[in-house]
Design a protein around this motif. Structure first.
Motif, mmCIF file in Angstrom:
data_model
loop_
_atom_site.group_PDB
_atom_site.id
_atom_site.type_symbol
_atom_site.label_atom_id
_atom_site.label_comp_id
_atom_site.label_asym_id
_atom_site.label_seq_id
_atom_site.Cartn_x
_atom_site.Cartn_y
_atom_site.Cartn_z
ATOM 1 N N GLN A 181 0.831 -1.213 0.000
ATOM 2 C CA GLN A 181 0.000 0.000 0.000
ATOM 3 C C GLN A 181 0.863 1.259 0.000
ATOM 4 N N PHE A 182 1.943 1.268 0.759
ATOM 5 C CA PHE A 182 2.815 2.443 0.798
ATOM 6 C C PHE A 182 3.470 2.664 -0.562
ATOM 7 N N GLU A 183 3.803 1.584 -1.262
ATOM 8 C CA GLU A 183 4.362 1.730 -2.607
ATOM 9 C C GLU A 183 3.333 2.365 -3.543
ATOM 10 N N ILE B 198 2.993 4.901 12.079
ATOM 11 C CA ILE B 198 2.969 5.333 10.676
ATOM 12 C C ILE B 198 1.596 5.864 10.271
ATOM 13 N N ILE B 199 0.555 5.135 10.584
ATOM 14 C CA ILE B 199 -0.798 5.481 10.115
ATOM 15 C C ILE B 199 -1.207 6.888 10.572
ATOM 16 N N GLN C 65 -7.495 11.747 -2.241
ATOM 17 C CA GLN C 65 -6.988 11.760 -0.871
ATOM 18 C C GLN C 65 -8.097 11.564 0.153
ATOM 19 N N GLU C 66 -9.262 12.129 -0.117
ATOM 20 C CA GLU C 66 -10.359 11.928 0.831
ATOM 21 C C GLU C 66 -10.766 10.455 0.894
ATOM 22 N N MET D 217 -10.181 5.183 3.906
ATOM 23 C CA MET D 217 -9.672 3.814 3.930
ATOM 24 C C MET D 217 -8.603 3.618 5.002
ATOM 25 N N ILE D 218 -7.698 4.580 5.102
ATOM 26 C CA ILE D 218 -6.621 4.476 6.106
ATOM 27 C C ILE D 218 -7.185 4.576 7.515
ATOM 28 N N ALA D 219 -8.101 5.503 7.713
ATOM 29 C CA ALA D 219 -8.714 5.657 9.048
ATOM 30 C C ALA D 219 -9.435 4.385 9.470
#
Length: 157
Positions: free
Chosen positions: A53-55, A104-105, A145-146, A151-153
């Motif tokens: 995911q970071f890639e 990180i998150i 980004q939103e 998704m990240i949250a």
């Protein structure tokens, strides 16, 4: 050739939009580099998922960096390319050797908050300038980004 005389964007307005884009470029460059570090250093049971995911995230950030730099050129500005200047200007601070997803998150979410706020400022400046292309560019970035924030949250529960 004076590009602005053809596009119809007033030079004074273009300068204000360019200043906002320069800030956004610096912020994105540091964000990109932090994502690379997270990709390299992440550890733990979520490694495979987060590493991939970071890639994906830093590849996307690299595309945005290029789009922002090209838009600066279209507005008659010269995009900054010195990392020393990015570090002085960026509202996002560089991170190093952060390994735990629990660290990180939140840092990624904080960076996205900073980026989105700057993008909204640029969108407002672009709207005032009648610069539809820049408005569309940052609008598209915010849209993605939103979704990423949501998704990240969700990883945090």
């Amino acid at each position: 050739m004076d590009i602005l005389s053809i596009t119809g964007i007033e030079p004074a307005h273009a300068a204000k939009v360019s200043e906002g884009l320069q800030q956004l470029l610096a912020d994105f460059q540091v964000y990109y580099t932090n994502l690379r570090g997270y990709h390299w250093h992440v550890r733990g049971p979520q490694f495979f998922t987060l590493h991939a995911q970071f890639e994906k995230m830093y590849d996307e950030a690299a595309e945005h960096i290029d789009e922002i730099a090209e838009r600066l050129l279209q507005l008659g500005a010269t995009p900054e390319n010195r990392f020393s200047q990015y570090l002085k200007k960026s509202q996002i601070k560089e991170q190093t050797e952060v390994r735990q997803p629990s660290d990180i998150i939140p840092q990624i979410l904080d960076s996205l908050k900073t980026l989105i706020a700057q993008e909204r400022k640029v969108a407002d400046l672009a709207d005032e300038a009648g610069d539809i292309a820049t408005s569309d560019l940052v609008s598209d970035i915010i849209d993605g980004q939103e979704k990423s924030v949501w998704m990240i949250a969700s990883l945090l529960g």
